[in-house]
Design an enzyme around this catalytic site. Structure first.
Site, PDB file in Angstrom:
ATOM      1  N   CYS A  19     -70.196  39.455  35.872  1.00 47.95           N
ATOM      2  CA  CYS A  19     -70.358  40.190  37.129  1.00 47.95           C
ATOM      3  C   CYS A  19     -70.498  41.693  36.895  1.00 47.95           C
ATOM      4  O   CYS A  19     -69.695  42.302  36.193  1.00 47.95           O
ATOM      5  CB  CYS A  19     -69.157  39.899  38.021  1.00 47.95           C
ATOM      6  SG  CYS A  19     -69.206  40.839  39.554  1.00 47.95           S
ATOM      7  N   CYS A  75     -75.239  39.990  52.559  1.00 49.25           N
ATOM      8  CA  CYS A  75     -74.195  39.805  51.548  1.00 49.25           C
ATOM      9  C   CYS A  75     -73.346  41.083  51.574  1.00 49.25           C
ATOM     10  O   CYS A  75     -73.849  42.175  51.300  1.00 49.25           O
ATOM     11  CB  CYS A  75     -74.855  39.583  50.188  1.00 49.25           C
ATOM     12  SG  CYS A  75     -73.651  39.416  48.868  1.00 49.25           S
ATOM     13  N   CYS A  83     -63.635  45.916  41.769  1.00 51.05           N
ATOM     14  CA  CYS A  83     -62.907  44.654  41.768  1.00 51.05           C
ATOM     15  C   CYS A  83     -62.055  44.572  40.513  1.00 51.05           C
ATOM     16  O   CYS A  83     -62.475  45.017  39.447  1.00 51.05           O
ATOM     17  CB  CYS A  83     -63.892  43.490  41.810  1.00 51.05           C
ATOM     18  SG  CYS A  83     -63.077  41.883  41.871  1.00 51.05           S
ATOM     19  N   LEU A 133     -66.267  28.527  41.016  1.00 51.43           N
ATOM     20  CA  LEU A 133     -65.620  27.636  40.043  1.00 51.43           C
ATOM     21  C   LEU A 133     -66.148  27.932  38.631  1.00 51.43           C
ATOM     22  O   LEU A 133     -65.387  28.241  37.728  1.00 51.43           O
ATOM     23  CB  LEU A 133     -65.872  26.182  40.447  1.00 51.43           C
ATOM     24  CG  LEU A 133     -65.125  25.116  39.683  1.00 51.43           C
ATOM     25  CD1 LEU A 133     -63.610  25.322  39.737  1.00 51.43           C
ATOM     26  CD2 LEU A 133     -65.462  23.713  40.195  1.00 51.43           C
ATOM     27  N   CYS A 182     -64.587  39.231  36.124  1.00 53.89           N
ATOM     28  CA  CYS A 182     -65.373  38.040  35.762  1.00 53.89           C
ATOM     29  C   CYS A 182     -66.477  38.475  34.792  1.00 53.89           C
ATOM     30  O   CYS A 182     -67.125  39.508  34.992  1.00 53.89           O
ATOM     31  CB  CYS A 182     -65.969  37.393  37.006  1.00 53.89           C
ATOM     32  SG  CYS A 182     -64.698  36.874  38.159  1.00 53.89           S
ATOM     33  N   GLU A 240     -62.962  41.076  46.025  1.00 53.30           N
ATOM     34  CA  GLU A 240     -62.383  39.768  46.319  1.00 53.30           C
ATOM     35  C   GLU A 240     -61.833  39.823  47.753  1.00 53.30           C
ATOM     36  O   GLU A 240     -60.822  40.479  48.019  1.00 53.30           O
ATOM     37  CB  GLU A 240     -61.253  39.488  45.298  1.00 53.30           C
ATOM     38  CG  GLU A 240     -60.342  38.334  45.640  1.00 53.30           C
ATOM     39  CD  GLU A 240     -61.051  37.016  45.942  1.00 53.30           C
ATOM     40  OE1 GLU A 240     -61.818  36.536  45.094  1.00 53.30           O
ATOM     41  OE2 GLU A 240     -60.827  36.473  47.039  1.00 53.30           O
ATOM     42  N   SER A 269     -66.026  34.114  50.204  1.00 54.02           N
ATOM     43  CA  SER A 269     -66.119  33.590  48.851  1.00 54.02           C
ATOM     44  C   SER A 269     -64.979  34.150  48.008  1.00 54.02           C
ATOM     45  O   SER A 269     -64.755  35.358  47.987  1.00 54.02           O
ATOM     46  CB  SER A 269     -67.468  34.008  48.249  1.00 54.02           C
ATOM     47  OG  SER A 269     -67.540  33.594  46.920  1.00 54.02           O
ATOM     48  N   CYS A 306     -76.950  37.311  42.765  1.00 56.90           N
ATOM     49  CA  CYS A 306     -75.512  37.047  42.633  1.00 56.90           C
ATOM     50  C   CYS A 306     -74.971  37.678  41.361  1.00 56.90           C
ATOM     51  O   CYS A 306     -75.555  37.540  40.294  1.00 56.90           O
ATOM     52  CB  CYS A 306     -75.274  35.547  42.569  1.00 56.90           C
ATOM     53  SG  CYS A 306     -75.595  34.794  44.115  1.00 56.90           S
ATOM     54  N   GLU A 333     -72.299  48.426  47.647  1.00 57.00           N
ATOM     55  CA  GLU A 333     -73.625  47.878  47.914  1.00 57.00           C
ATOM     56  C   GLU A 333     -73.533  46.700  48.874  1.00 57.00           C
ATOM     57  O   GLU A 333     -72.510  46.012  48.941  1.00 57.00           O
ATOM     58  CB  GLU A 333     -74.277  47.411  46.601  1.00 57.00           C
ATOM     59  CG  GLU A 333     -74.610  48.573  45.667  1.00 57.00           C
ATOM     60  CD  GLU A 333     -75.374  48.156  44.423  1.00 57.00           C
ATOM     61  OE1 GLU A 333     -76.026  49.023  43.840  1.00 57.00           O
ATOM     62  OE2 GLU A 333     -75.333  46.976  44.032  1.00 57.00           O
ATOM     63  N   ASN A 355     -77.743  35.516  36.535  1.00 51.24           N
ATOM     64  CA  ASN A 355     -78.631  36.663  36.745  1.00 51.24           C
ATOM     65  C   ASN A 355     -78.339  37.723  35.700  1.00 51.24           C
ATOM     66  O   ASN A 355     -77.183  38.147  35.575  1.00 51.24           O
ATOM     67  CB  ASN A 355     -78.400  37.272  38.131  1.00 51.24           C
ATOM     68  CG  ASN A 355     -79.104  36.473  39.211  1.00 51.24           C
ATOM     69  OD1 ASN A 355     -80.201  35.973  39.002  1.00 51.24           O
ATOM     70  ND2 ASN A 355     -78.452  36.340  40.348  1.00 51.24           N
TER      71      ASN A 355
HETATM   72  S1  SF4 Z   1     -67.371  37.810  40.641  1.00 51.16           S
HETATM   73 FE1  SF4 Z   1     -66.233  38.528  42.454  1.00 51.16          FE
HETATM   74  S2  SF4 Z   1     -64.075  38.346  41.825  1.00 51.16           S
HETATM   75 FE2  SF4 Z   1     -65.278  38.282  39.924  1.00 51.16          FE
HETATM   76  S3  SF4 Z   1     -65.374  40.418  39.200  1.00 51.16           S
HETATM   77 FE3  SF4 Z   1     -67.211  40.056  40.466  1.00 51.16          FE
HETATM   78  S4  SF4 Z   1     -66.638  40.758  42.512  1.00 51.16           S
HETATM   79 FE4  SF4 Z   1     -64.742  40.457  41.359  1.00 51.16          FE
END
Ligand code: SF4
Length: 351
Positions: free
Chosen positions: A120, A106, A113, A217, A117, A162, A193, A343, A93, A292
């Site tokens: 995410c 973006c 990934c 962070l 996180c 990443e 980023s 985000c 996307e 979000n």
């Molecule tokens: S925030 Fe970025 S580094 Fe973390 S899981 Fe999502 S895409 Fe990967």
């Protein structure tokens, strides 16, 4: 001989290949303009290139265009999210965010990934593969072609993946984004980023590029950050901040720290005070973003039943502590939330 994806080549590489085929190297400038400025879909579109040379191009190179399987446009702010299909059937996307004279894309840098996180939407699918330079360029080509009246002024590698783990392809794409004979987007308007990959930060500072660096962070407390961003166990907060300070010292560039605020996890007064203590007098910016909701994955509700999206009052209190201590902080306006384009909401499956 296998044909070469023409968008995988820098202008200099293309010039050398053309020379090897008996053509003039300067034609690479003309071809770049056709692909990245005029958005040519085929070699036949390149009408000021002699027919014989177009045939040579067709025999030796191929020119791809990514297909959008779907798109969604926010009625509130015009944010448009695209779901792209790649040659091998994978999907990614990208999001276009128009704002007055500014237009930001973006971008994704990987299919999936591996960093997991917790907040995410890209994380649950795991890592599939890196995007090629050509596929990264295709994201911008597609959006640019779909929005002919808008200017593309800014690019942020904040989509899926990443970027530091796909370093070479991302940097190759950035050089073409930056090229005045291609997209002509200033390096300072391009942001990489990272979730805190220290070797990537160290490598980037040696490139002499003026790109912006943004570091996710999300907590100044080591244990809290490890639960939100698991790579923190490998690159802990203390080492990450030391690497960021080196980066700023060696490049003169100001880093932006992204802070996704999640109620009950990293949103208290003690959390903002810990951030003040960590950053001290470091020259940097902090971007506070409200969490979000990632609807499909059930993290909109915390274990105690309370919403984990902070209220505007929570965010104001958090920011006040930072401001009073002299930290340069802004609250990032979240856009495209209702179409899951905010985000942390991008993922690799269908809409
Ligand atoms: S925030 Fe970025 S580094 Fe973390 S899981 Fe999502 S895409 Fe990967």
């Amino acid at each position: 001989m296998d044909k070469i994806d023409i968008k995988s080549l820098s202008k200099e590489e293309l010039g050398l290949r053309l020379e090897g085929l008996g053509a003039e190297a300067y034609r690479s400038r003309q071809i770049f303009k056709w692909i990245y400025v005029k958005l040519a879909k085929s070699f036949d579109d390149m009408t000021d290139i002699p027919v014989g040379m177009r045939d040579t191009l067709k025999k030796n190179f191929y020119l791809t265009r990514m297909t959008a399987l779907d798109s969604k446009c926010s009625k509130l702010d015009g944010t448009t999210k695209y779901l792209f299909s790649l040659e091998d059937g994978n999907t990614i996307e990208a999001v276009f965010l128009p704002e007055g004279k500014r237009g930001t894309i973006c971008l994704s840098s990987q299919v999936g990934c591996k960093y997991g996180c917790s907040f995410c939407a890209s994380a649950p699918f795991g890592f599939v593969r890196n995007l090629t330079t050509s596929e990264i360029l295709d994201e911008v080509i597609h959006v640019k072609a779909a929005h002919p009246k808008d200017r593309i002024t800014n690019l942020v590698f904040m989509g899926i993946g990443e970027p530091m783990d796909n370093y070479s392809n991302v940097l190759e794409a950035i050089r073409i984004f930056n090229d005045p004979g291609a997209f002509n987007i200033g390096a300072r308007r391009i942001t990489i980023s990272t979730c805190g990959i220290i070797p990537g930060i160290e490598r980037l500072q040696k490139e002499g590029l003026q790109v912006e660096l943004s570091v996710s962070l999300h907590s100044a407390k080591n244990d809290v950050r490890s639960s939100l961003v698991p790579i923190n166990k490998k690159y802990p907060v203390k080492d990450l901040i030391a690497a960021c300070k080196d980066y700023t010292r060696n490049t003169g560039r100001v880093i932006t720290f992204e802070y996704v605020m999640i109620k009950g996890e990293n949103s208290s007064k003690a959390d903002s005070q810990a951030l003040v203590d960590l950053l001290g007098c470091m020259k940097c910016k902090v971007n506070v973003i409200s969490y979000n909701p990632v609807r499909s994955y059930g993290r909109t509700i915390a274990s105690n039943g309370a919403s984990i999206q902070p209220s505007s009052g929570d965010i104001r209190c958090f920011i006040d502590v930072l401001k009073k201590s002299g930290v340069n902080v802004t609250k990032r306006k979240s856009k495209g939330e209702e179409i899951d384009a905010g985000c942390g909401q991008l993922r690799i499956s269908k809409f």
